[in-house]
Design an enzyme around this catalytic site. Structure first.
Site, short mmCIF file in Angstrom:
data_model
loop_
_atom_site.label_atom_id
_atom_site.label_comp_id
_atom_site.label_asym_id
_atom_site.label_seq_id
_atom_site.Cartn_x
_atom_site.Cartn_y
_atom_site.Cartn_z
N PRO A 83 0.82 -1.22 0.00
CG PRO A 83 -0.64 -1.49 1.78
CD PRO A 83 0.64 -2.02 1.21
CD GLU A 84 3.62 2.89 -3.90
OE1 GLU A 84 3.67 4.03 -4.38
OE2 GLU A 84 4.13 1.90 -4.46
#
Ligand SMILES: [Zn+2]
Length: 277
Positions: A2-3
């Site tokens: 996840p970014e």
């Protein structure tokens, strides 16, 4: 992994579902995602009301009453799954690490298969201090092309590594760094200080465009905050270079190349992103 767009997607989903809920009890299934003893973690959350859900960098931040903050770093595979009522066994999270049970009967599960995630309950002031050490939010008004250009000249790091450093800019990880560099026509191994002012302007625009488009699509690695890890969000179809070594560049047809540095793969088009001298 996840970014910013994935964390933003999760935060938006939670804003609709858990704000106003009061935590009755916390089940600590795997204490290794905590940074303190399970007993004190449980005690500081008991009776706290969730006032707001925010995002900072790649973190999801739940604002609680009495000046507390529940800080969630999703790590590699972390998910935050809200349920209005305890889910039937067929729909149960597969790797729950923490369960926050609400007075309403609903619950929020922090599910994390690989358990590189971290969940902390902090005083608001401690969180403010930590947040101040993170770089600017790339979608904020204060993150200008001029600021990016002047920050870049102070570093000899490869530009891709510079973009991944959360103290320099918050929320950008390997997927969106590679995508933005391709869009801006900048080779990932160029020294940050050698990026010309005109290229910095292009990179600034590219970062914002790529991140905004990914948020609109619900991210790359997840479609929404309920999805299983690994399932592709809509943005996966739009990837220009990431994970596409050997495939033709959409812009010029040249084969996309992959190089490993800083322990991470970088993907680029040798034609659109010349390495220069
Ligand atoms: Zn190309």
């Amino acid at each position: 992994m996840p970014e910013l767009p994935e964390a933003e997607t999760i935060a938006r989903g939670l804003r609709r579902t858990v704000v106003g809920e009061r935590i009755r009890h916390t089940d600590v299934v795997h204490a290794d995602v905590l940074r303190e003893k399970a007993r004190s973690f449980r005690a500081s959350l008991r009776g706290r009301r969730i006032e707001a859900v925010e995002r900072r960098g790649k973190n999801v931040v739940l604002r609680l009453d009495r000046a507390r903050v529940l800080l969630v770093n999703l790590g590699m595979t972390g998910r935050l799954l809200p349920f209005g009522t305890p889910p039937p066994s067929t729909d149960r999270p597969t790797h729950p690490a923490l369960r926050f049970l609400f007075e309403s009967g609903g619950l929020l599960v922090f599910d994390d298969q690989r358990r590189f995630g971290a969940v902390e309950c902090l005083e608001e002031a401690a969180w403010a201090e930590r947040s101040a050490r993170l770089g600017p939010e790339p979608l904020s008004r204060s993150f200008t092309a001029r600021r990016l250009a002047s920050d870049l000249v102070r570093s000899r790091s490869p530009i891709r590594s510079w973009l991944l450093d959360q103290r320099r800019i918050a929320g950008v990880g390997n997927i969106y760094a590679n995508e933005a560099l391709h869009l801006a026509g900048v080779h990932p191994q160029r020294a940050a200080a050698d990026v010309e002012p005109a290229e910095a302007v292009r990179l600034h625009r590219a970062l914002r465009r790529v991140l905004r488009a990914a948020i609109d699509d619900g991210g790359t690695t997840i479609r929404d905050y309920r999805n299983a890890e690994g399932r592709s969000g809509a943005y996966a179809r739009r990837l220009r270079v990431y994970g596409r070594a050997g495939e033709p560049c959409d812009a010029c047809g040249t084969g996309i190349e992959r190089v490993v540095f800083g322990n991470r793969s970088a993907f680029f088009c040798p034609e659109c992103q010349p390495k220069g001298g």
